[in-house]
Design a protein around this motif. Structure first.
Motif, PDB file in Angstrom:
ATOM      1  N   GLN A   1      -7.079  -4.057  -0.624  1.00  0.00           N
ATOM      2  CA  GLN A   1      -7.304  -2.632  -0.392  1.00  0.00           C
ATOM      3  C   GLN A   1      -6.071  -1.780  -0.657  1.00  0.00           C
TER       4      GLN A   1
ATOM      5  N   THR B   1      -3.721  -2.819 -12.587  1.00  0.00           N
ATOM      6  CA  THR B   1      -3.754  -3.047 -11.147  1.00  0.00           C
ATOM      7  C   THR B   1      -3.754  -4.537 -10.841  1.00  0.00           C
TER       8      THR B   1
ATOM      9  N   TYR C   1      -4.439  -1.685  -3.223  1.00  0.00           N
ATOM     10  CA  TYR C   1      -4.389  -1.250  -4.618  1.00  0.00           C
ATOM     11  C   TYR C   1      -5.447  -0.205  -4.885  1.00  0.00           C
ATOM     12  N   GLU C   2      -4.991   0.922  -5.373  1.00  0.00           N
ATOM     13  CA  GLU C   2      -5.943   1.997  -5.591  1.00  0.00           C
ATOM     14  C   GLU C   2      -6.418   2.030  -7.032  1.00  0.00           C
TER      15      GLU C   2
ATOM     16  N   HIS D   1     -12.178   0.052  -8.889  1.00  0.00           N
ATOM     17  CA  HIS D   1     -13.019  -1.014  -8.364  1.00  0.00           C
ATOM     18  C   HIS D   1     -14.420  -0.859  -8.966  1.00  0.00           C
TER      19      HIS D   1
ATOM     20  N   ARG E   1       0.815  -1.215   0.000  1.00  0.00           N
ATOM     21  CA  ARG E   1       0.000   0.000   0.000  1.00  0.00           C
ATOM     22  C   ARG E   1       0.848   1.265   0.000  1.00  0.00           C
TER      23      ARG E   1
ATOM     24  N   ASP F   1     -16.662   1.688  -7.467  1.00  0.00           N
ATOM     25  CA  ASP F   1     -16.395   3.122  -7.632  1.00  0.00           C
ATOM     26  C   ASP F   1     -17.556   3.868  -8.299  1.00  0.00           C
TER      27      ASP F   1
ATOM     28  N   GLN G   1       2.331   1.676  -3.388  1.00  0.00           N
ATOM     29  CA  GLN G   1       1.336   2.174  -4.345  1.00  0.00           C
ATOM     30  C   GLN G   1       1.070   3.662  -4.171  1.00  0.00           C
ATOM     31  N   ARG G   2       1.133   4.123  -2.925  1.00  0.00           N
ATOM     32  CA  ARG G   2       0.850   5.529  -2.657  1.00  0.00           C
ATOM     33  C   ARG G   2       2.092   6.415  -2.795  1.00  0.00           C
TER      34      ARG G   2
END
Lengths: 113, 122
Positions: free
Chosen positions: B94, B55, B96-97, B100, A54, B103, A57-58
């Motif tokens: 979660q 992703t 991975y942004e 989805h 995470r 969304d 990724q950020r």
């Protein structure tokens, strides 16, 4: 107790991991091992790994792949400028929360007397 | 089935190759890591709710890294997944942004409340 600890950790683990990395770069297992030594005995490697994914990724960490004697290369994580900013923000929020909660506790203890 | 679904999603040949390579890494793991990784992969495809190929590919690559490392170190399974594998898989997803499926519905809800608020102001 354990359930509550898990819930509280969820909100703070990112900051904790960034804090560990602010000292020096480390790979996933080292971070888990250090935190377990410090008393987070229920913490598992997978949780830390998911968190590292995470923060990667950020954009809070830089990742370097270091060859290892066996298995795939190890991913070494180091905090970058954006990560440091995030960590500062974490400490700021933490101080705010800790002070307010402590205040509540003191008020409650006063009331008990 | 999943492979065909992903092809329609990603399109790009390079992505497909990468996905297959990472999938092969999962299949090549020694037991019990192979079973654990396969179960996690299934769960993530099913419940991760991620719709963009890039992703999905990053996720399977990270999954392969995690389990290959665990297999090389001989880390006990529970040391990886913890007491609740579902919670672990969800925390992993979660991270991975990416996009989805939820969304779209999230945007819809936000917009509906904004609209209602404007009505309120009148």
């Amino acid at each position: 107790m354990r359930k509550q600890m898990t819930e509280m950790l969820k909100g703070t683990l990112e900051g904790i991991v960034l804090a560990v990395l602010s000292g020096r770069s480390a790979y996933g297992y080292e971070i888990t091992a250090r935190l377990r030594e410090q008393g987070f005995s229920d913490l598992v490697e997978g949780t830390v790994y998911a968190l590292l994914v995470r923060v990667e990724q950020r954009g809070f960490v830089d990742v370097e792949k270091i060859p290892s004697e066996k298995g795939p290369p190890r991913k070494v994580y180091s905090l970058n400028a954006q990560g440091r900013e995030q960590l500062d923000e974490f400490w700021h929020s933490w101080t705010f929360l800790a002070e307010r909660i402590e205040q509540l506790r003191l008020t409650q203890t006063e009331g008990d007397k | 089935m999943v492979a065909r679904w992903i092809e329609s999603l990603t399109g790009a040949l390079e992505q497909k190759k990468e996905y297959r390579r990472d999938k092969a890494r999962l299949d090549a793991l020694p037991e019990p890591y192979r079973s654990a990784a396969a179960a996690m992969h299934r769960y993530l495809n099913y419940c991760g709710g991620i719709v963009d190929g890039e992703t999905l590919i990053a996720m399977i690559g990270d999954l392969a890294d995690l389990w290959e490392r665990a297999a090389a170190d001989g880390t006990p399974l529970r040391e990886i997944v913890g007491a609740d594998p579902v919670e672990f898989a969800e925390a992993f997803a979660q991270a991975y942004e990416g996009q989805h499926w939820i969304d779209k519905e999230r945007a819809r809800l936000t917009e509906a409340i904004d609209r209602a608020e404007r009505e309120e102001g009148k």
